[in-house]
Design an enzyme around this catalytic site. Structure first.
Site, short mmCIF file in Angstrom:
data_model
loop_
_atom_site.label_atom_id
_atom_site.label_comp_id
_atom_site.label_asym_id
_atom_site.label_seq_id
_atom_site.Cartn_x
_atom_site.Cartn_y
_atom_site.Cartn_z
N GLU A 45 0.78 -1.13 -0.12
CA GLU A 45 -0.07 0.03 -0.03
C GLU A 45 1.04 1.14 0.14
O GLU A 45 0.40 2.12 -0.76
CB GLU A 45 -0.99 -0.02 1.22
CG GLU A 45 -2.21 -1.01 1.01
CD GLU A 45 -2.94 -0.80 -0.19
OE1 GLU A 45 -3.14 0.20 -0.64
OE2 GLU A 45 -3.76 -1.82 -0.41
N TYR A 128 -6.49 6.89 3.76
CA TYR A 128 -6.55 5.74 2.76
C TYR A 128 -5.99 4.47 3.27
O TYR A 128 -6.64 3.38 3.16
CB TYR A 128 -6.11 6.10 1.29
CG TYR A 128 -5.93 4.78 0.58
CD1 TYR A 128 -7.00 4.11 0.01
CD2 TYR A 128 -4.60 4.36 0.40
CE1 TYR A 128 -6.69 3.02 -0.49
CE2 TYR A 128 -4.54 2.98 -0.17
CZ TYR A 128 -5.27 2.51 -0.79
OH TYR A 128 -5.28 1.36 -1.41
N ASP A 146 -9.76 5.61 -2.29
CA ASP A 146 -8.51 6.22 -3.32
C ASP A 146 -9.23 6.93 -4.41
O ASP A 146 -10.43 6.93 -4.63
CB ASP A 146 -7.45 4.96 -3.35
CG ASP A 146 -8.05 3.82 -4.68
OD1 ASP A 146 -9.48 3.97 -4.65
OD2 ASP A 146 -7.31 3.54 -5.46
N CYS A 198 -14.02 0.71 -15.04
CA CYS A 198 -14.37 2.16 -14.79
C CYS A 198 -13.17 3.15 -14.90
O CYS A 198 -12.91 3.74 -13.87
CB CYS A 198 -15.07 2.28 -13.61
SG CYS A 198 -16.12 3.74 -13.31
N CYS A 205 -18.26 0.21 -19.76
CA CYS A 205 -19.45 0.32 -18.96
C CYS A 205 -20.27 -1.06 -19.37
O CYS A 205 -21.04 -1.76 -18.53
CB CYS A 205 -20.61 1.38 -19.21
SG CYS A 205 -19.83 2.87 -18.49
N CYS A 208 -19.40 -3.81 -17.06
CA CYS A 208 -19.38 -3.62 -15.49
C CYS A 208 -20.68 -4.07 -14.90
O CYS A 208 -21.77 -4.15 -15.30
CB CYS A 208 -19.36 -1.94 -15.35
SG CYS A 208 -19.53 -1.57 -13.55
N CYS A 214 -26.11 2.43 -12.37
CA CYS A 214 -25.09 3.33 -12.64
C CYS A 214 -25.60 4.72 -13.01
O CYS A 214 -26.20 4.80 -14.31
CB CYS A 214 -23.90 2.78 -13.42
SG CYS A 214 -22.58 4.40 -13.49
#
Length: 358
Positions: A45, A128, A146, A198, A205, A208, A214
């Site tokens: 991270e 985060y 994030d 995305c 899309c 997705c 959405c």
DNA sequence: AACGCGTGGAA
DNA sequence: TTTCCAAGCGT
């Protein structure tokens, strides 16, 4: 445990499409009871902050090879850590990484805190990263936000408020959406969704798992979200760098940069200040070893080294000179032979400068 | 709150 | 070539 329909749809997608990453426990292994190592999660991270997965992979493997446990990193000389981090950028992360390892080793008996609040107190760990470690390593339903999550959520709920003003709202919807079951996989799933489908431009899309619900997909605004303030244009700074080559073996004269600020604590070849109104004609007057007793023949190398930092472009004129082996170096400098250069704590801009002189 | 802080790949 | 930007943090 109960999971919202929205989270379930994404988790099912993640079970089939999760990226395979060196630091990740796959959903299959998770189901078999494999638990992530908090040290691995933390290390990855920190490296991934503002940095692409592709750039991080080799560094992550190298760090784990050099320092298999957090105690090993805590015991390592900071110099070695900076050398291993060289090229990855944002070097304060490396210094904080070392400080954090020391804190965990010395004040937490070698184990990372298991709550987001405890993690947040560690050097280099912000909102985060604290949430990400809590969720991924400790299975806590922390809201992990994030840049990917900001993009996905702003589209899913058609949040047209520009960033960073929209951050509280995004955090709120992510909190509401995060399931009590598999919160770590959920966080990684949203980030994978943002990284692979995305995307900032031309989102896929049709592939997705959240497309039917959405709002931005329905309104056609997806590609325009999230909204952000326009970026400021970067000024161009200029300067000179001096590559002194020892006559016998072409060793390069290096020195250490100040511990804070740009490229803090990293190594460099001597050079001028980098300013927008540099006096190019006077560059060579700033060359090192002026009082060495030898009249050095500093010659400009053809072409200029260009490099872009976060907030300015740099154009470096490179000068080169051969230096007698007997030359006495300033106290803060040392010679580095060509075979040793790869292991020096040289940021990329300095590797470019040295490369231009050879 | 806004800014300083790296790098390399994609378009 | 230039711009954009990628799993942010510290001050």
């Amino acid at each position: 445990m109960k999971t919202s329909p929205a989270a379930n749809e994404l988790l099912e997608w993640y079970d089939r499409h999760a990226r395979t990453l060196p630091w990740r426990v796959s959903p299959e292994d998770r189901r078999l009871g494999v638990v992530p190592d908090p040290y691995h999660v933390w290390l990855s991270e920190i490296m991934l902050q503002q940095t692409t997965v592709a750039a991080v992979k080799d560094y992550y493997v190298k760090f784990l090879s050099l320092w298999p446990r957090v105690g090993d990193l805590a015991a390592a000389p900071e110099e070695d850590v900076m050398k291993a981090w060289a090229g990855l950028g944002y070097y304060s992360r490396a210094r904080n990484l070392k400080r954090c390892a020391e804190t965990v080793a010395d004040q937490h008996e070698g184990s990372f805190p298991e709550t987001a609040e405890g993690l947040l107190a560690l050097p280099g760990v912000g909102p985060y990263t604290a949430a990400a470690i809590a969720a991924i390593a400790f299975d806590q339903p922390a809201a992990v936000v994030d840049g990917n999550v900001e993009r996905v959520m702003s589209r899913l709920f058609e949040i047209t408020t520009p960033l960073p003003e929209a951050k509280p709202e995004i955090k709120a919807v992510m909190t509401a959406l995060t399931p009590a079951s598999r919160p770590g996989d959920f966080a990684q799933a949203v980030m994978d969704l943002g990284a692979t489908l995305c995307t900032p431009k031309r989102p896929a899309c049709s592939l997705c798992p959240w497309s039917s619900g959405c709002e931005a997909r329905a309104s056609g605004l997806a590609e325009t979200l999230p909204r952000k303030a326009p970026k400021k244009t970067k000024p161009t700074r200029t300067g000179a760098a001096f590559v002194a080559l020892r006559e016998s073996d072409n060793a390069v004269m290096l020195r250490r940069r100040p511990p804070k600020g740009l490229l803090g604590g990293m190594s460099e070849v001597p050079g001028t200040e980098w300013s927008v109104d540099a006096d190019e004609a006077g560059f060579v007057l700033s060359a090192p070893l002026q009082d060495s007793g030898t009249d050095l023949d500093w010659r400009p190398v053809a072409g200029v080294v260009r490099h872009t930092f976060t907030h300015f472009h740099l154009e470096l004129t490179i000068f080169r000179a051969h230096v007698p082996d007997s030359t006495l170096l300033p106290g803060n400098c040392w010679w580095s032979a060509p075979a040793e250069l790869p292991d020096e704590a040289l940021p990329t801009v300095m590797r470019k400068a040295i490369e231009a002189a050879f």
